[in-house]
Design an enzyme around this catalytic site. Structure first.
Site, PDB file in Angstrom:
ATOM      1  N   TYR A 285     -14.938   4.541   7.473  1.00 46.03           N
ATOM      2  CA  TYR A 285     -15.497   3.229   7.136  1.00 46.03           C
ATOM      3  C   TYR A 285     -16.963   3.073   7.563  1.00 46.03           C
ATOM      4  CZ  TYR A 285     -10.937   1.772   5.572  1.00 46.03           C
ATOM      5  OH  TYR A 285      -9.767   1.664   4.865  1.00 46.03           O
TER       6      TYR A 285
ATOM      7  N   CYS B 104      -3.718   2.526  -4.690  1.00 42.73           N
ATOM      8  CA  CYS B 104      -4.656   3.325  -3.898  1.00 42.73           C
ATOM      9  C   CYS B 104      -4.716   4.731  -4.491  1.00 42.73           C
ATOM     10  CB  CYS B 104      -4.221   3.361  -2.434  1.00 42.73           C
ATOM     11  SG  CYS B 104      -5.291   4.417  -1.426  1.00 42.73           S
TER      12      CYS B 104
ATOM     13  N   HIS C 142       0.860  -1.200   0.000  1.00 45.53           N
ATOM     14  CA  HIS C 142       0.000   0.000   0.000  1.00 45.53           C
ATOM     15  C   HIS C 142       0.893   1.247   0.000  1.00 45.53           C
ATOM     16  CE1 HIS C 142      -2.813   3.049   1.419  1.00 45.53           C
ATOM     17  NE2 HIS C 142      -3.790   2.229   1.099  1.00 45.53           N
TER      18      HIS C 142
ATOM     19  N   ASP D 197     -12.844   2.833  -1.321  1.00 45.82           N
ATOM     20  CA  ASP D 197     -12.068   3.148  -0.122  1.00 45.82           C
ATOM     21  C   ASP D 197     -12.707   4.331   0.590  1.00 45.82           C
ATOM     22  OD1 ASP D 197     -10.055   2.811   1.668  1.00 45.82           O
ATOM     23  OD2 ASP D 197      -8.538   3.880   0.515  1.00 45.82           O
ATOM     24  N   HIS D 198     -12.811   4.216   1.857  1.00 45.83           N
ATOM     25  CA  HIS D 198     -13.402   5.251   2.719  1.00 45.83           C
ATOM     26  C   HIS D 198     -14.760   5.698   2.167  1.00 45.83           C
ATOM     27  CE1 HIS D 198      -9.007   6.246   3.984  1.00 45.83           C
ATOM     28  NE2 HIS D 198      -9.353   5.000   4.195  1.00 45.83           N
TER      29      HIS D 198
ATOM     30  N   HIS E 293      -7.641   0.232  -4.354  1.00 50.67           N
ATOM     31  CA  HIS E 293      -8.482   1.079  -3.491  1.00 50.67           C
ATOM     32  C   HIS E 293      -8.920   2.265  -4.333  1.00 50.67           C
ATOM     33  CE1 HIS E 293      -6.424  -0.055   0.606  1.00 50.67           C
ATOM     34  NE2 HIS E 293      -7.067  -1.065   0.059  1.00 50.67           N
TER      35      HIS E 293
END
Ligand code: DNO
Length: 400
Positions: A376, A279, A241, A359-360, A306
Site C-alpha cells: 500500500y 478481486c 472478498h 489494489d496493491h 479490486h
C-alpha cells in the site's frame, strides 16, 4: 442520464485512517474521488459507534473526498467458528451496519477466511526493474509450516520432492531469514486486524480442527441469513472478498476461491445486498479461474472491485505483477466491467457507481526509502490507478 464517456468505475483509494502515512490530500492528487477506509483501531467484534464513524467521515468529507466503501468490518473468528460470543458479535455487526447507514455509507467489504486475512511470504521481492513486490513462495511457506511452526500433519500436504526442497531451503536459511518469514506470515498484513505469535498461532489453528469446508460454509450461511436482511433494510451492499491465496493453506478450509464458491455464497441468500468484492488479484492466482466468465455469470452481484494482477508459475508461487501485466487480462476484465455498468444504467439500477480501487502496488522510487504498509505504498498505486484509468478511457471511447 450520463453518457458513456462520462461514467466509469468510481476511482477509489484505500486509506488506513489518520495513522496512514499517505494523506488524504495526496490521495486527492492521485485522482481518486472515493475513499475506502475502516476503523482499524476498534477491536474485532465491537460495535462501530455513531461517534467513531462520524469522526472518520468528517475527516474524509473535509478533504473533499467521499467515504465510498468500508473495507472491512472484520468478521470475528467466533462467528466463523460459531463458538463463544458469536451471537453477540453478529448483533454488533448488524448494529455497525445500521450506524454506517445513518451516514449514508452504503458498501461494506468483508471476508470469511479463517485465521489469516491474506498471506504472503515475501514483502520485498525484488523485480528486475528494482521495484519491490509482494510474493507467495510455496517452498518458503512449506518451510514455515513444516519446520518453524511444526504443524502436525503438515507434511501430508506436500509431495516427496516438495518436502525435500523445503528441507534444503530450511537448512540454508539464516536465523534472521526464518524470523522474517514467520513475521511476514503471522504478524498481520495491513488490514488484517489480528497478529499472532508462533505459539498463539498454533492454538488458533487448532480451534479449526473440526471445521471443514461444509462447516465453514454453514457458518457463513448463518451469518448471511442474519446480516443480509439488516443490510437490505439499511441499504448497504455487502461485498465478500475472495480467499487470498485462493487455495487451502495450513489445513484450513477455504470457501470463496472460485466461480463455484462465489455462486454458492450469493445463491444462499438471494439478494442484491449479498454481493461480491471482485478481486482480480486474488482470483487470478488460479489458472482455472476465468475472470471474464466470472463477470459474465456474476457481474450483476459485484458490489466492489479490486484491480491488480499476479504472475504465477507451475510450482504454486506467485508475485504481484504490474497492474496491466501478469496473468490477468485487464483489458478484457475492464471491458466486461464497463459493459456491466452500462447494463446497470440501462436497467435504471441505482448501484451503477461500481467502486474500484487499484489494489496493491509495487514499492518504487522515493517510496523505497520510506516506511510503508506492504502493498500500500503511494507511488505504486498511483501508477496502477493511472494505468487503469487510461485503459478505462480507451475502452470507453471505443464503446461510445
Ligand atoms: C489485502 C486486502 C484484504 C482485504 C480483506 C477484505 O490487501 O485485499 O486485506 O481487505 O480481505 O476483508
Amino acid at each position: 442520464m450520463n453518457t458513456t464517456s462520462e461514467i466509469g468505475l468510481e476511482q477509489t483509494w484505500r486509506w488506513f485512517g489518520p495513522d496512514d502515512s499517505i494523506s488524504l490530500s495526496h490521495i486527492k492528487m492521485a485522482g481518486a474521488t472515493g475513499i475506502v477506509s475502516a476503523l482499524h483501531h476498534l477491536p474485532n467484534g465491537e460495535v462501530w459507534t455513531l461517534e467513531e464513524i462520524e469522526k472518520r467521515k468528517q475527516l474524509i468529507d473535509k478533504s473533499g473526498l467521499n467515504w465510498s466503501v468500508v473495507e472491512s468490518i472484520p468478521v470475528h473468528e467466533d462467528i466463523k467458528k460459531r463458538t463463544g460470543r458469536y451471537h453477540e458479535y453478529i448483533r454488533n455487526y448488524k448494529q455497525s451496519l445500521l450506524n454506517l447507514a445513518h451516514f449514508g455509507i452504503d458498501t461494506v467489504c468483508y471476508n470469511f477466511m479463517p485465521v489469516l486475512d491474506w498471506t504472503r511470504t515475501d514483502l520485498t521481492f525484488e523485480l528486475t526493474n528494482g521495484a519491490q513486490a509482494l510474493r507467495f513462495d510455496a517452498c518458503k511457506f512449506a518451510v514455515f509450516e513444516l519446520f518453524l511452526l511444526k504443524r502436525k500433519g503438515a507434511e501430508l500436504a506436500y509431495s516427496k520432492q516438495q518436502l525435500e526442497e523445503a528441507e534444503e531451503l530450511h537448512q540454508n536459511m539464516s536465523k534472521a531469514d526464518k524470523k522474517l518469514l514467520v513475521n511476514n506470515i503471522i504478524a498481520g498484513l495491513p488490514g488484517a486486524e489480528e497478529g499472532y505469535t508462533l505459539h498463539q498461532f498454533q492454538a488458533v489453528l487448532d480451534e479449526y480442527s473440526n471445521i471443514g469446508s461444509n462447516e465453514l460454509r454453514a457458518n457463513l450461511l448463518d451469518f448471511l441469513k442474519e446480516v443480509i436482511p439488516v443490510a437490505e433494510e439499511a441499504n448497504i451492499l455487502m461485498a465478500i472478498h475472495p480467499d487470498d491465496p485462493p487455495f487451502s493453506i495450513l489445513g484450513l478450509p477455504r470457501i470463496v476461491s472460485n466461480l463455484h464458491d462465489l455462486q454458492k455464497v450469493i445463491g444462499v441468500v438471494d439478494s442484491p445486498n449479498n454481493g461480491l468484492c471482485f478481486c482480480t488479484g486474488s482470483l487470478g492466482v488460479r489458472s482455472d479461474n476465468d475472470l471474464v466468465q466470472i463477470i459474465k455469470e456474476l457481474g450483476h452481484r459485484i458490489n466492489f472491485i479490486h484491480l491488480r494482477s499476479t504472475s504465477r508459475d507451475k510450482s504454486g508461487n506467485f508475485h504481484e505483477a504490474e497492474h496491466l501485466d501478469g496473468d490477468v487480462n485487464m483489458y478484457e476484465v475492464m471491458k466486461k466491467l464497463l459493459e456491466e455498468q452500462q447494463n446497470r444504467i440501462h436497467n435504471r439500477r441505482l448501484d451503477y457507481r461500481m467502486p474500484m480501487r487499484p489494489d496493491h502496488g509495487h514499492k518504487m522510487l522515493d517510496d523505497l526509502s520510506k516506511e510503508t504498509n506492504p502493498g500500500y505504498s503511494a507511488i505504486g498505486r498511483l501508477k496502477g490507478l493511472a494505468e487503469l484509468r487510461g485503459l478505462e478511457l480507451g475502452i470507453k471511447m471505443a464503446m461510445s
